[in-house]
Design an enzyme around this catalytic site. Sequence first.
Site, short mmCIF file in Angstrom:
data_model
loop_
_atom_site.label_atom_id
_atom_site.label_comp_id
_atom_site.label_asym_id
_atom_site.label_seq_id
_atom_site.Cartn_x
_atom_site.Cartn_y
_atom_site.Cartn_z
N GLY A 14 0.78 -1.24 0.00
CA GLY A 14 0.00 0.00 0.00
C GLY A 14 0.81 1.29 0.00
O GLY A 14 0.35 2.30 0.52
N ASN A 16 1.33 3.08 -2.60
CA ASN A 16 0.56 4.01 -3.44
C ASN A 16 -0.64 4.57 -2.68
O ASN A 16 -0.97 5.75 -2.82
CB ASN A 16 0.09 3.30 -4.72
CG ASN A 16 1.16 3.35 -5.80
OD1 ASN A 16 1.52 4.42 -6.28
ND2 ASN A 16 1.68 2.19 -6.16
N LYS A 93 -6.14 -8.19 -8.31
CA LYS A 93 -7.25 -8.99 -8.82
C LYS A 93 -7.95 -8.22 -9.92
O LYS A 93 -7.85 -6.99 -10.00
CB LYS A 93 -8.26 -9.24 -7.69
CG LYS A 93 -7.71 -10.09 -6.58
CD LYS A 93 -7.72 -11.53 -6.97
CE LYS A 93 -7.10 -12.39 -5.88
NZ LYS A 93 -6.96 -13.79 -6.29
N LEU A 94 -8.68 -8.96 -10.73
CA LEU A 94 -9.50 -8.33 -11.76
C LEU A 94 -10.79 -7.87 -11.09
O LEU A 94 -11.43 -8.63 -10.37
CB LEU A 94 -9.80 -9.38 -12.84
CG LEU A 94 -10.18 -8.89 -14.22
CD1 LEU A 94 -9.12 -7.95 -14.78
CD2 LEU A 94 -10.36 -10.08 -15.16
N ASN A 109 -6.52 2.91 -12.59
CA ASN A 109 -5.58 1.87 -12.17
C ASN A 109 -4.17 2.38 -12.38
O ASN A 109 -3.90 3.07 -13.37
CB ASN A 109 -5.79 0.60 -13.00
CG ASN A 109 -4.79 -0.50 -12.66
OD1 ASN A 109 -4.57 -0.81 -11.48
ND2 ASN A 109 -4.16 -1.09 -13.67
N HIS A 111 -0.35 1.13 -13.13
CA HIS A 111 0.37 -0.05 -13.63
C HIS A 111 1.86 0.28 -13.69
O HIS A 111 2.23 1.36 -14.17
CB HIS A 111 -0.16 -0.42 -15.02
CG HIS A 111 0.41 -1.71 -15.52
ND1 HIS A 111 -0.05 -2.93 -15.09
CD2 HIS A 111 1.42 -1.95 -16.38
CE1 HIS A 111 0.65 -3.88 -15.69
NE2 HIS A 111 1.55 -3.31 -16.47
N ASP A 152 -5.74 -4.01 -18.25
CA ASP A 152 -4.70 -3.01 -18.54
C ASP A 152 -4.90 -2.32 -19.88
O ASP A 152 -3.93 -2.03 -20.59
CB ASP A 152 -3.30 -3.67 -18.51
CG ASP A 152 -2.95 -4.23 -17.15
OD1 ASP A 152 -3.38 -3.65 -16.14
OD2 ASP A 152 -2.25 -5.26 -17.10
N GLU A 181 5.44 6.35 -9.52
CA GLU A 181 4.03 6.00 -9.26
C GLU A 181 3.45 6.92 -8.18
O GLU A 181 2.33 7.40 -8.29
CB GLU A 181 3.90 4.55 -8.81
CG GLU A 181 4.22 3.52 -9.89
CD GLU A 181 3.94 2.11 -9.41
OE1 GLU A 181 2.92 1.87 -8.75
OE2 GLU A 181 4.76 1.21 -9.71
#
Length: 193
Positions: A14, A16, A93-94, A109, A111, A152, A181
């Site tokens: 965590g 981010n 997870k998706l 999101n 990445h 993505d 990020e």
Amino acid sequence: MPKLSIAVFASGGGTNLQSLLDSSKKGAFDGEITAVISNNSGAYALERARNAGIATYHISGKKFPERDRFVEEILKTLEKHNVNLIVLAGYMKLLPLEVVKTYRNRILNIHPALLPKYGGKGMYGINVHKAVIESGDRISGATVHFVDEIFDHGVILIQRTVPVLPGDDPETLAARVLKVEHKILPKAVSMFA
Ligand code: GAR
């Protein structure tokens, strides 16, 4: 009531999430993180959220083996906090299709690579940096994008590059990417707000 009620999904450390919490404190974006959701009850991200006095939820396929219940639990939680922006910050997870549909154009999101390169199934966390190093690319970076039905894939909001240096291993590259990020994710939220 703040303009934006933000739910953050995170699976691990965590950092981010922490960068969002810190920049929110500084008023970097017009919104408030109202809920943190994790598929992993042991995620340090949940501890960070608790330390910041934010409601936390452990919602996983294991805890809710019935898919409908699992989806319902996520949607119910988002509704409870009147969420109008979802941020996937290290969520491995998706997100269920129903959630993507309900919150279309309201899900971001982060990445750890320059999409569309190094995205898709299996491309998460350290795997991404391994693949970049194996490819011999001299530049990597991070991407914040909107989430759609394809892994993505959604519209890109911000990208920032970092060099891949001689002697890098996946961990050193990951650390360099993570630094950017932490800059671009709050910026993306601010742009969205
Ligand atoms: C970050 O590098 C994030 O970009 C990546 O996982 C890490 C989580 O770190 N996410 C993905 O790979 C998702 N496809 P954090 O828990 O310290 O924020």
